[in-house]
Scaffold this motif. Structure first.
Motif, PDB file in Angstrom:
ATOM      1  N   MET A   1       0.835  -1.214   0.000  1.00  0.00           N
ATOM      2  CA  MET A   1       0.000   0.000   0.000  1.00  0.00           C
ATOM      3  C   MET A   1       0.862   1.253   0.000  1.00  0.00           C
ATOM      4  N   ARG A   2       1.957   1.225   0.763  1.00  0.00           N
ATOM      5  CA  ARG A   2       2.817   2.416   0.819  1.00  0.00           C
ATOM      6  C   ARG A   2       3.412   2.714  -0.553  1.00  0.00           C
ATOM      7  N   TYR A   3       3.594   1.659  -1.302  1.00  0.00           N
ATOM      8  CA  TYR A   3       4.126   1.773  -2.647  1.00  0.00           C
ATOM      9  C   TYR A   3       3.245   2.709  -3.498  1.00  0.00           C
ATOM     10  N   TYR A   4       1.940   2.515  -3.405  1.00  0.00           N
ATOM     11  CA  TYR A   4       1.022   3.344  -4.202  1.00  0.00           C
ATOM     12  C   TYR A   4       0.995   4.783  -3.716  1.00  0.00           C
ATOM     13  N   LYS A   5       1.131   4.933  -2.391  1.00  0.00           N
ATOM     14  CA  LYS A   5       1.150   6.277  -1.817  1.00  0.00           C
ATOM     15  C   LYS A   5       2.322   7.079  -2.407  1.00  0.00           C
ATOM     16  N   GLN A   6       3.450   6.406  -2.518  1.00  0.00           N
ATOM     17  CA  GLN A   6       4.640   7.049  -3.074  1.00  0.00           C
ATOM     18  C   GLN A   6       4.406   7.458  -4.531  1.00  0.00           C
ATOM     19  N   ILE A   7       3.781   6.558  -5.279  1.00  0.00           N
ATOM     20  CA  ILE A   7       3.496   6.866  -6.697  1.00  0.00           C
ATOM     21  C   ILE A   7       2.606   8.104  -6.794  1.00  0.00           C
ATOM     22  N   ILE A   8       1.574   8.170  -5.959  1.00  0.00           N
ATOM     23  CA  ILE A   8       0.668   9.320  -5.973  1.00  0.00           C
ATOM     24  C   ILE A   8       1.424  10.602  -5.619  1.00  0.00           C
ATOM     25  N   GLU A   9       2.296  10.513  -4.603  1.00  0.00           N
ATOM     26  CA  GLU A   9       3.093  11.697  -4.237  1.00  0.00           C
ATOM     27  C   GLU A   9       3.910  12.184  -5.437  1.00  0.00           C
ATOM     28  N   ASP A  10       4.517  11.244  -6.141  1.00  0.00           N
ATOM     29  CA  ASP A  10       5.340  11.610  -7.307  1.00  0.00           C
ATOM     30  C   ASP A  10       4.493  12.271  -8.391  1.00  0.00           C
ATOM     31  N   ILE A  11       3.299  11.712  -8.615  1.00  0.00           N
ATOM     32  CA  ILE A  11       2.406  12.281  -9.629  1.00  0.00           C
ATOM     33  C   ILE A  11       2.044  13.719  -9.252  1.00  0.00           C
ATOM     34  N   LYS A  12       1.771  13.928  -7.945  1.00  0.00           N
ATOM     35  CA  LYS A  12       1.401  15.279  -7.492  1.00  0.00           C
ATOM     36  C   LYS A  12       2.555  16.256  -7.693  1.00  0.00           C
ATOM     37  N   LYS A  13       3.757  15.799  -7.383  1.00  0.00           N
ATOM     38  CA  LYS A  13       4.925  16.674  -7.536  1.00  0.00           C
ATOM     39  C   LYS A  13       5.089  17.121  -8.978  1.00  0.00           C
ATOM     40  N   LYS A  14       4.767  16.242  -9.904  1.00  0.00           N
ATOM     41  CA  LYS A  14       4.909  16.573 -11.332  1.00  0.00           C
ATOM     42  C   LYS A  14       3.723  17.359 -11.863  1.00  0.00           C
ATOM     43  N   ASN A  15       2.789  17.719 -10.982  1.00  0.00           N
ATOM     44  CA  ASN A  15       1.606  18.465 -11.427  1.00  0.00           C
ATOM     45  C   ASN A  15       0.681  17.650 -12.319  1.00  0.00           C
ATOM     46  N   LEU A  16       0.734  16.332 -12.178  1.00  0.00           N
ATOM     47  CA  LEU A  16      -0.044  15.477 -13.084  1.00  0.00           C
ATOM     48  C   LEU A  16      -1.156  14.711 -12.369  1.00  0.00           C
ATOM     49  N   TYR A  17      -1.465  15.164 -11.157  1.00  0.00           N
ATOM     50  CA  TYR A  17      -2.451  14.444 -10.352  1.00  0.00           C
ATOM     51  C   TYR A  17      -3.853  14.543 -10.951  1.00  0.00           C
ATOM     52  N   ARG A  18      -4.551  13.423 -11.011  1.00  0.00           N
ATOM     53  CA  ARG A  18      -5.921  13.393 -11.516  1.00  0.00           C
ATOM     54  C   ARG A  18      -6.875  13.017 -10.405  1.00  0.00           C
ATOM     55  N   PHE A  19      -8.049  13.595 -10.423  1.00  0.00           N
ATOM     56  CA  PHE A  19      -9.034  13.230  -9.410  1.00  0.00           C
ATOM     57  C   PHE A  19     -10.437  13.344 -10.006  1.00  0.00           C
ATOM     58  N   LEU A  20     -11.392  12.687  -9.361  1.00  0.00           N
ATOM     59  CA  LEU A  20     -12.761  12.657  -9.887  1.00  0.00           C
ATOM     60  C   LEU A  20     -13.545  13.864  -9.399  1.00  0.00           C
ATOM     61  N   LYS A  21     -14.531  14.275 -10.188  1.00  0.00           N
ATOM     62  CA  LYS A  21     -15.318  15.465  -9.858  1.00  0.00           C
ATOM     63  C   LYS A  21     -16.788  15.127 -10.000  1.00  0.00           C
ATOM     64  N   PRO A  22     -17.410  14.647  -8.922  1.00  0.00           N
ATOM     65  CA  PRO A  22     -18.798  14.194  -9.019  1.00  0.00           C
ATOM     66  C   PRO A  22     -19.760  15.327  -9.377  1.00  0.00           C
ATOM     67  N   ILE A  23     -20.583  15.090 -10.380  1.00  0.00           N
ATOM     68  CA  ILE A  23     -21.560  16.077 -10.804  1.00  0.00           C
ATOM     69  C   ILE A  23     -22.891  15.759 -10.135  1.00  0.00           C
ATOM     70  N   LYS A  24     -23.463  16.785  -9.499  1.00  0.00           N
ATOM     71  CA  LYS A  24     -24.673  16.563  -8.733  1.00  0.00           C
ATOM     72  C   LYS A  24     -25.906  16.622  -9.624  1.00  0.00           C
ATOM     73  N   ASP A  25     -25.854  17.528 -10.575  1.00  0.00           N
ATOM     74  CA  ASP A  25     -27.024  17.727 -11.407  1.00  0.00           C
ATOM     75  C   ASP A  25     -26.574  18.139 -12.805  1.00  0.00           C
ATOM     76  N   ARG A  26     -27.427  17.840 -13.773  1.00  0.00           N
ATOM     77  CA  ARG A  26     -27.082  18.177 -15.153  1.00  0.00           C
ATOM     78  C   ARG A  26     -28.362  18.592 -15.862  1.00  0.00           C
ATOM     79  N   THR A  27     -28.361  19.807 -16.387  1.00  0.00           N
ATOM     80  CA  THR A  27     -29.486  20.199 -17.230  1.00  0.00           C
ATOM     81  C   THR A  27     -28.870  20.583 -18.559  1.00  0.00           C
TER      82      THR A  27
END
Ligand SMILES: *Cc1c(COP(=O)(O)O)cnc(C)c1O
Length: 387
Positions: A1-27
């Motif tokens: 598990m720590r292995y993945y944490k490190q990968i995420i940290e590296d991605i963030k440092k490179k400004n390449l972090y991706r995350f989900l953005k839940p949409i509540k409503d759509r018209t």
């Protein structure tokens, strides 16, 4: 598990972090995220069909008649007359002999390309092709050779060099490219095909519903239907629904039913989705005005942004605004979002280093007033950020 944490940290440092953005409503025009309303400039719902009243109605009717699921894979008891109606409709619409429906464009490319080539064959693939085409090629075991984006001289050089060492050769390309918004040089690809005995598969994900007399796609617009062996596309973009299609000759479709693993080993699409897709094809042919208006608005938005000093690519309703610097791209996306426009930054590895961009996809829901306000804000922010 720590292995993945490190990968995420590296991605963030490179400004390449991706995350989900839940949409509540759509018209029609707006999406609501974290209780704030935005005009959506990153949707593939090019004609606004995801909310078309006629399509909603056939979905509900199909659920009432056939239930919510198709209950099994096609080769067990998941097949239906409704599905065969859709497959005939899509084959007619695209101008080919036979059609086959897949559960998504990703699954279609994975299964189709890996069924069309094997380890004795070679695949020539545009460098900017969609991930599903790359993954299908890798899965096929064929030699994968990638040519520079839309560079026909490069393609021909590679074909000359490698073609003779392989049994079968296949060129794969998108017709309207999803990150560049430009058109593949389909006429030239067809010339190369004839000269060197090669087959072609074209992915019309972004062209279906927008181009050609009937709205079938770029292949229809260029009048090349008979010259292209294999055509696929998705129902998830301009057709406002879900699922994908493949059209070709009767024999090829029969072969896929017997060999294509992503077709065989999956539950068939639900009846409501099938019914919507049938109706959407009918509407596309009828509602020509919508695509004509969208294309002309996209032309003038591209023109206005370039005249304002932005570097703009493409020739479709997908409009990449090149910012290049990753941090400036992210900042501009953030600021334009604060103004109420949902336009997302595209960064490496989705695009090459130095080609970070804001990617706009214009839809029929963006009227002239929205486009004018959006353009004004972009040009204002360009000055503020010194882009
Ligand atoms: C979106 C897309 C796909 C995938 O289609 P889905 O139906 O969303 O899985 C495949 N190819 C291209 C070029 C696409 O843009």
């Amino acid at each position: 598990m720590r292995y993945y944490k490190q990968i995420i940290e590296d991605i963030k440092k490179k400004n390449l972090y991706r995350f989900l953005k839940p949409i509540k409503d759509r018209t029609c025009k707006y999406i609501t995220v974290n209780d704030k309303e935005y005009i959506d400039f990153s949707s593939n719902d090019y004609l606004g069909y995801s909310e078309h009243p006629a399509l909603k109605k056939v979905a509900v009717d199909a659920i009432n008649k056939f239930g919510t699921g198709s209950t099994a894979s096609r080769l067990l008891s998941g097949d239906s007359e409704l599905m065969h109606t859709l497959e005939s409709a899509i084959a007619d619409f695209k101008g080919k002999e036979s059609g086959l429906v897949f559960n998504s464009g990703y699954q279609a490319n994975l299964g189709l390309i890996s069924s069309l080539a094997n380890d004795k064959d070679v695949i020539f693939s545009d460098k900017l092709n969609h991930a599903s085409m790359i993954d299908g090629s890798i899965l096929s075991g064929a030699k994968l050779i990638r040519y520079r984006h839309n560079d026909m001289a490069h393609l021909e050089t590679l074909v000359k060099k490698h073609r003779s060492f392989y049994n079968k050769a296949l060129i794969i390309t998108e017709s309207v490219f999803s990150m560049e918004g430009d058109f593949a040089s389909l006429n030239e690809i067809v010339d190369i095909k004839k000269k060197y005995d090669i087959e072609i598969l074209v992915d019309e994900a972004h062209a279906t519903g927008l181009y050609g007399k009937k709205g079938a796609g770029l292949i229809e617009k260029f009048n090349l239907t008979d010259k292209i062996d294999y055509i696929m596309g998705t129902f998830g973009k301009a057709l406002g629904s879900f699922g994908a299609y493949f059209v070709s000759s009767k024999e090829v479709i029969e072969y896929m039913i017997n060999s294509c693993r992503s077709f065989i080993f999956t539950t068939a699409l639900p009846p409501s989705v099938i019914a919507v897709n049938i109706k959407a094809i009918e509407l596309i042919t009828k509602e020509k005005d919508k695509r004509t208006i969208l294309i002309s608005r996209a032309d003038s938005l591209r023109k206005n942004l370039s005249e304002g000093g932005f570097e703009i690519r493409g020739e479709s309703n997908i409009i990449p605004i090149l910012i290049k610097d990753i941090e400036k791209t992210i900042k501009l996306a953030e600021l334009i979002r604060e103004k109420g426009f949902w336009a997302l930054p595209i960064r490496p590895p989705a695009v090459p280093d130095d080609e970070s961009r804001i990617r706009i996809s214009l839809t029929y829901n963006h009227d002239d007033d929205i486009i004018r306000k959006f353009t004004e804000q972009l040009l204002y922010l360009k000055k503020c950020l010194n882009i």
